[in-house]
Design a protein around this motif. Structure first.
Motif, PDB file in Angstrom:
ATOM      1  N   GLU A  45      34.315 -29.769  53.319  1.00  0.00           N
ATOM      2  CA  GLU A  45      32.940 -30.228  53.188  1.00  0.00           C
ATOM      3  C   GLU A  45      32.943 -31.751  53.256  1.00  0.00           C
ATOM      4  O   GLU A  45      33.628 -32.423  52.499  1.00  0.00           O
ATOM      5  CB  GLU A  45      32.351 -29.776  51.845  1.00  0.00           C
ATOM      6  CG  GLU A  45      32.124 -28.288  51.742  1.00  0.00           C
ATOM      7  CD  GLU A  45      30.986 -27.824  52.631  1.00  0.00           C
ATOM      8  OE1 GLU A  45      30.273 -28.691  53.150  1.00  0.00           O
ATOM      9  OE2 GLU A  45      30.835 -26.619  52.807  1.00  0.00           O
ATOM     10  N   ALA A  47      30.864 -34.035  52.523  1.00  0.00           N
ATOM     11  CA  ALA A  47      30.266 -34.866  51.481  1.00  0.00           C
ATOM     12  C   ALA A  47      31.118 -34.919  50.227  1.00  0.00           C
ATOM     13  O   ALA A  47      30.724 -35.506  49.234  1.00  0.00           O
ATOM     14  CB  ALA A  47      28.881 -34.343  51.112  1.00  0.00           C
ATOM     15  N   SER A  53      27.595 -34.777  45.267  1.00  0.00           N
ATOM     16  CA  SER A  53      27.729 -34.474  46.687  1.00  0.00           C
ATOM     17  C   SER A  53      26.404 -34.038  47.304  1.00  0.00           C
ATOM     18  O   SER A  53      26.122 -34.327  48.466  1.00  0.00           O
ATOM     19  CB  SER A  53      28.788 -33.386  46.897  1.00  0.00           C
ATOM     20  OG  SER A  53      28.457 -32.235  46.142  1.00  0.00           O
ATOM     21  N   THR A  56      24.460 -37.125  48.052  1.00  0.00           N
ATOM     22  CA  THR A  56      25.028 -37.793  49.217  1.00  0.00           C
ATOM     23  C   THR A  56      24.620 -37.098  50.505  1.00  0.00           C
ATOM     24  O   THR A  56      24.218 -37.744  51.481  1.00  0.00           O
ATOM     25  CB  THR A  56      26.568 -37.829  49.104  1.00  0.00           C
ATOM     26  OG1 THR A  56      26.936 -38.486  47.890  1.00  0.00           O
ATOM     27  CG2 THR A  56      27.175 -38.563  50.279  1.00  0.00           C
ATOM     28  N   ALA A  57      24.727 -35.775  50.519  1.00  0.00           N
ATOM     29  CA  ALA A  57      24.355 -35.028  51.718  1.00  0.00           C
ATOM     30  C   ALA A  57      22.886 -35.226  52.054  1.00  0.00           C
ATOM     31  O   ALA A  57      22.516 -35.352  53.222  1.00  0.00           O
ATOM     32  CB  ALA A  57      24.669 -33.547  51.521  1.00  0.00           C
ATOM     33  N   THR A  58      22.040 -35.259  51.024  1.00  0.00           N
ATOM     34  CA  THR A  58      20.608 -35.469  51.255  1.00  0.00           C
ATOM     35  C   THR A  58      20.342 -36.854  51.823  1.00  0.00           C
ATOM     36  O   THR A  58      19.517 -37.019  52.731  1.00  0.00           O
ATOM     37  CB  THR A  58      19.826 -35.291  49.935  1.00  0.00           C
ATOM     38  OG1 THR A  58      20.049 -33.975  49.448  1.00  0.00           O
ATOM     39  CG2 THR A  58      18.344 -35.511  50.158  1.00  0.00           C
ATOM     40  N   ARG A  61      21.385 -36.869  55.522  1.00  0.00           N
ATOM     41  CA  ARG A  61      20.862 -35.793  56.357  1.00  0.00           C
ATOM     42  C   ARG A  61      20.068 -36.299  57.562  1.00  0.00           C
ATOM     43  O   ARG A  61      20.239 -35.789  58.671  1.00  0.00           O
ATOM     44  CB  ARG A  61      19.987 -34.884  55.487  1.00  0.00           C
ATOM     45  CG  ARG A  61      19.511 -33.623  56.186  1.00  0.00           C
ATOM     46  CD  ARG A  61      20.639 -32.669  56.379  1.00  0.00           C
ATOM     47  NE  ARG A  61      20.175 -31.388  56.899  1.00  0.00           N
ATOM     48  CZ  ARG A  61      20.967 -30.433  57.319  1.00  0.00           C
ATOM     49  NH1 ARG A  61      22.283 -30.588  57.266  1.00  0.00           N
ATOM     50  NH2 ARG A  61      20.483 -29.298  57.773  1.00  0.00           N
ATOM     51  N   SER A 234      32.446 -39.752  48.433  1.00  0.00           N
ATOM     52  CA  SER A 234      31.703 -38.838  49.298  1.00  0.00           C
ATOM     53  C   SER A 234      30.886 -39.598  50.340  1.00  0.00           C
ATOM     54  O   SER A 234      30.783 -39.171  51.492  1.00  0.00           O
ATOM     55  CB  SER A 234      30.789 -37.940  48.458  1.00  0.00           C
ATOM     56  OG  SER A 234      29.887 -38.712  47.686  1.00  0.00           O
ATOM     57  N   MET A 238      31.059 -39.374  54.509  1.00  0.00           N
ATOM     58  CA  MET A 238      29.896 -39.171  55.363  1.00  0.00           C
ATOM     59  C   MET A 238      29.741 -40.306  56.373  1.00  0.00           C
ATOM     60  O   MET A 238      29.423 -40.081  57.544  1.00  0.00           O
ATOM     61  CB  MET A 238      28.637 -39.051  54.509  1.00  0.00           C
ATOM     62  CG  MET A 238      28.566 -37.783  53.673  1.00  0.00           C
ATOM     63  SD  MET A 238      28.469 -36.262  54.653  1.00  0.00           S
ATOM     64  CE  MET A 238      26.858 -36.446  55.394  1.00  0.00           C
ATOM     65  N   THR A 321      27.825 -29.735  58.155  1.00  0.00           N
ATOM     66  CA  THR A 321      27.571 -30.565  56.980  1.00  0.00           C
ATOM     67  C   THR A 321      26.480 -29.989  56.094  1.00  0.00           C
ATOM     68  O   THR A 321      26.054 -30.634  55.147  1.00  0.00           O
ATOM     69  CB  THR A 321      27.151 -31.990  57.401  1.00  0.00           C
ATOM     70  OG1 THR A 321      25.970 -31.901  58.221  1.00  0.00           O
ATOM     71  CG2 THR A 321      28.263 -32.673  58.162  1.00  0.00           C
ATOM     72  N   ARG A 322      26.001 -28.771  56.385  1.00  0.00           N
ATOM     73  CA  ARG A 322      24.977 -28.168  55.542  1.00  0.00           C
ATOM     74  C   ARG A 322      25.602 -27.812  54.204  1.00  0.00           C
ATOM     75  O   ARG A 322      26.632 -27.159  54.124  1.00  0.00           O
ATOM     76  CB  ARG A 322      24.413 -26.920  56.223  1.00  0.00           C
ATOM     77  CG  ARG A 322      23.286 -26.296  55.442  1.00  0.00           C
ATOM     78  CD  ARG A 322      22.746 -25.080  56.162  1.00  0.00           C
ATOM     79  NE  ARG A 322      22.124 -25.455  57.408  1.00  0.00           N
ATOM     80  CZ  ARG A 322      22.582 -25.093  58.608  1.00  0.00           C
ATOM     81  NH1 ARG A 322      23.672 -24.370  58.690  1.00  0.00           N
ATOM     82  NH2 ARG A 322      21.972 -25.454  59.696  1.00  0.00           N
ATOM     83  N   ARG A 323      24.924 -28.224  53.133  1.00  0.00           N
ATOM     84  CA  ARG A 323      25.460 -27.989  51.804  1.00  0.00           C
ATOM     85  C   ARG A 323      24.432 -27.248  50.965  1.00  0.00           C
ATOM     86  O   ARG A 323      23.240 -27.476  51.080  1.00  0.00           O
ATOM     87  CB  ARG A 323      25.809 -29.301  51.099  1.00  0.00           C
ATOM     88  CG  ARG A 323      26.918 -30.059  51.774  1.00  0.00           C
ATOM     89  CD  ARG A 323      27.346 -31.234  50.912  1.00  0.00           C
ATOM     90  NE  ARG A 323      27.776 -30.802  49.602  1.00  0.00           N
ATOM     91  CZ  ARG A 323      28.998 -30.370  49.320  1.00  0.00           C
ATOM     92  NH1 ARG A 323      29.883 -30.262  50.271  1.00  0.00           N
ATOM     93  NH2 ARG A 323      29.311 -30.005  48.093  1.00  0.00           N
TER      94      ARG A 323
END
Length: 344
Positions: A45, A47, A53, A56-58, A61, A234, A238, A321-323
């Motif tokens: 993953e 992130a 995490s 971070t992913a948001t 995105r 993380s 990214m 990268t979808r979490r």
């Protein structure tokens, strides 16, 4: 008769298929599918695994979406351009320079859009992050991707300049011909349409702007502040993914332009004989770089396939990268980390 011979000889049929850019896209689809299938179990993953995490992913995105949707748009744009130019429009005696500049220009637009997304979404950190490390455009991302993009850019520029120098102009001042002499005869030089300056200058301009845009994206991607100390790891992961995807996207656009240029050079530079109507004799023609033109013709499909594979891999970043949304334990762990950090 020619069509029957085409299907009767598998070698001729395969060569004809590989002369079509859209067939390169089909092959690239199979290769990209295999790469994703074999790498799925090994891709961590991106992130990270810390409690923040999800945050971070948001945050990243929109950049990931821009890259992925942009890669798909480049593929669609190149396919539409190829179909319209090849099967719809009558372009007799038209300098179709856009067929080589389109992939580079399309990637340039995506890169500029990504730059705008990063700049407009810059925000102050939630907590100060003290670091003595100096971040530059090369701080994040794959060195292999950067070196590969640079090598492809140099190859495209060298090919375009070399072909431009070898080209000659028509009576309208357009550098669109390759003049091949017919030795030991009084026959005028054979003039064939060629990847000359009239085709190459737009490619050089787009490539120069693309290089500048990629550098700007890498710079602002590295220089923007981290959210908080707990997310540095993380966020770094990214940012590295975005930098690598940007370099791959640029490489893809230049590879598609390079493949088209090599096809054009091979189509003209490999002419070896000239026949004249009413004359039973065949006259040999010579060009000192004919061997390079043959090599370019063989390499063109591989350049196009590699370009489409890179675009498909960049497009797949959304899925990779979808979490999931953080659960209650993640939120609690994150709160504990913040409290411990404050007590220190």
């Amino acid at each position: 008769m020619d069509r029957l011979a085409l299907f009767a000889d598998p070698g001729i049929l395969i060569a004809a298929l590989f002369s079509l850019p859209l067939f390169s896209l089909v092959i690239a689809g199979f290769i990209a599918g295999l790469v994703l299938a074999f790498s799925r179990s090994r891709v961590a993953e991106e992130a990270g695994s810390d409690a923040f995490s999800g945050v971070t992913a948001t945050r990243f995105r929109p950049e990931v979406l821009t890259l992925s949707i942009g890669a798909i748009a480049v593929i669609i744009g190149c396919a539409v351009e190829n179909i319209v130019r090849g099967y719809v429009l009558n372009l007799t005696d038209i300098v179709e320079w856009w067929q080589f500049a389109t992939p580079v220009f399309a990637v340039l637009l995506v890169t500029l859009t990504l730059l705008g997304v990063i700049v407009l979404r810059r925000r102050t950190p939630d907590a100060p992050v003290l670091s003595t490390l100096r971040r530059t455009w090369a701080s994040f991302g794959s060195r292999v991707a950067f070196i590969g993009a640079g090598a492809i850019a140099v190859t495209l520029i060298a090919t375009t300049i070399g072909a431009g120098v070898a080209s000659s102009s028509d009576d309208r001042g357009r550098f669109i011909y390759l003049s091949i002499p017919v030795p030991n005869t009084e026959i005028s030089s054979l003039e064939l349409w060629f990847y000359g300056w009239s085709f190459g200058v737009p490619v050089l301009i787009c490539t120069a702007f693309l290089i500048a845009a990629v550098w700007a994206v890498l710079h602002v991607n590295a220089a923007r502040p981290f959210l908080r100390p707990e997310t540095v790891a993380s966020e770094s992961t990214m940012r590295a993914g975005i930098a690598t995807a940007t370099a791959r996207l640029a490489s893809a656009g230049m590879l598609l332009a390079l493949g088209g240029a090599w096809r054009f050079i091979a189509r003209s530079g490999t002419a070896s004989q000239l026949g004249i109507e009413g004359d039973p004799n065949l006259y040999d023609t010579t060009w000192q770089y004919a061997e390079l033109a043959v090599l370019a013709g063989w390499l063109a499909p591989f350049a196009e396939i590699a370009g489409f594979v890179l675009l498909l891999l960049v497009a797949s970043r959304v899925r990779r990268t979808r979490r999931p949304q953080p659960d209650a334990s993640d939120i609690a762990a994150g709160a504990d980390d913040v409290e411990k950090s404050a007590n220190r």
